[in-house]
Design an enzyme around this catalytic site. Structure first.
Site: not given
Ligand code: G3P
Ligand code: CA
Length: 248
Positions: A9, A51
């Protein structure tokens, strides 16, 4: 049953600055099967990996990413407060990350960050970059903005797509199937409510769950046989997967 895949992630963001080259390199070294990353657009139309809509949280700069050119953004360090990386980590472009991941033969989950600010043309530029880098087969697209996913489907027929969601909606599998979307990306919290994991598994759609960092949650999802877990700690996930007997 295929073993559950491990997606890092924002890279191995538990250990290295999220959405940067060091985090993606570390994810590869730790044995992740894929990386997840977020894309936003600069003032001069470059697709960058970041992000938030602003650069405040993770960089030494301030303000919305769309108010900076790529050259201006490169002046800041995106080390996200991690002292080990304080020497300076540049914001990567999507093309740079794809170039890095191509020889690793890793999957790349591109999350289009169009849920708060909908960058005009982000889907088209992203699709062009993926094509130029020869990464069509390694990339899957997700977004909380489901219109962005529809645009990707229009631009790249046959692209792997998934809906991101965190709220509890009625019949997500039926909705995804109706629109020809391949996968569901729910939050871990929904998978901990009764019934949803079974319902989504039964649908046969790809099921990738975020963000799963605790050993007990990883183990539960490996045993359930979800398509993938999206985690900040790929090394922990690799260990738990091996121990749970669901090894690759
Ligand atoms: O793609 C899964 C996750 O990354 C979605 O939430 O806020 O971490 O981008 P976020
Ligand atoms: Ca994400």
């Amino acid at each position: 049953m295929n073993p559950t895949e491990i997606f890092a992630h924002r890279g191995a963001s538990g250990y290295a600055p999220e959405n940067t080259i060091p985090a993606f390199e570390l994810a590869h070294r730790q044995g992740a099967d894929g990386i997840e990353l977020d894309v936003q657009m600069t003032k001069d139309g470059e697709v960058v990996v970041l992000h938030d809509e602003t650069i405040d949280r993770v960089s030494t700069g301030r303000g919305p990413v769309r108010e900076y050119t790529l050259k201006e953004l490169r002046q800041f360090s995106f080390h996200n407060g991690m002292e080990t990386y304080a020497g300076g980590v540049k914001i990567p472009t999507l093309a740079e990350v794809l170039r890095l991941a191509r020889p690793w033969e890793m999957q790349v989950n591109i999350e289009l960050k169009t849920g708060i600010y909908w960058y005009p043309g982000l889907e088209k530029k992203t699709a062009e970059i993926v094509r130029n880098e020869g990464m069509e087969k390694q990339v899957l697209y997700s977004s909380f903005n489901h219109y962005s996913i529809r645009e990707i489907q229009r631009l790249i027929p046959g692209a792997q797509t998934a809906y991101l969601f965190s709220d509890v909606a009625l019949d997500m599998p039926g909705y995804a199937r109706y629109y020809g979307v391949d996968g569901l990306h729910p939050s871990l919290s929904q998978m901990q409510m009764p019934g949803f994991l079974e319902e989504y598994k039964k649908s046969g759609l790809d099921l990738r769950v975020w963000t799963v960092n605790r050993e007990e949650d990883l183990e539960m999802l490996f045993l359930a046989g979800v398509t993938a877990v999206i985690t900040n700690v790929p090394d922990v996930a690799v260990k738990v997967r091996r121990e749970s007997g669901r090894k690759k």
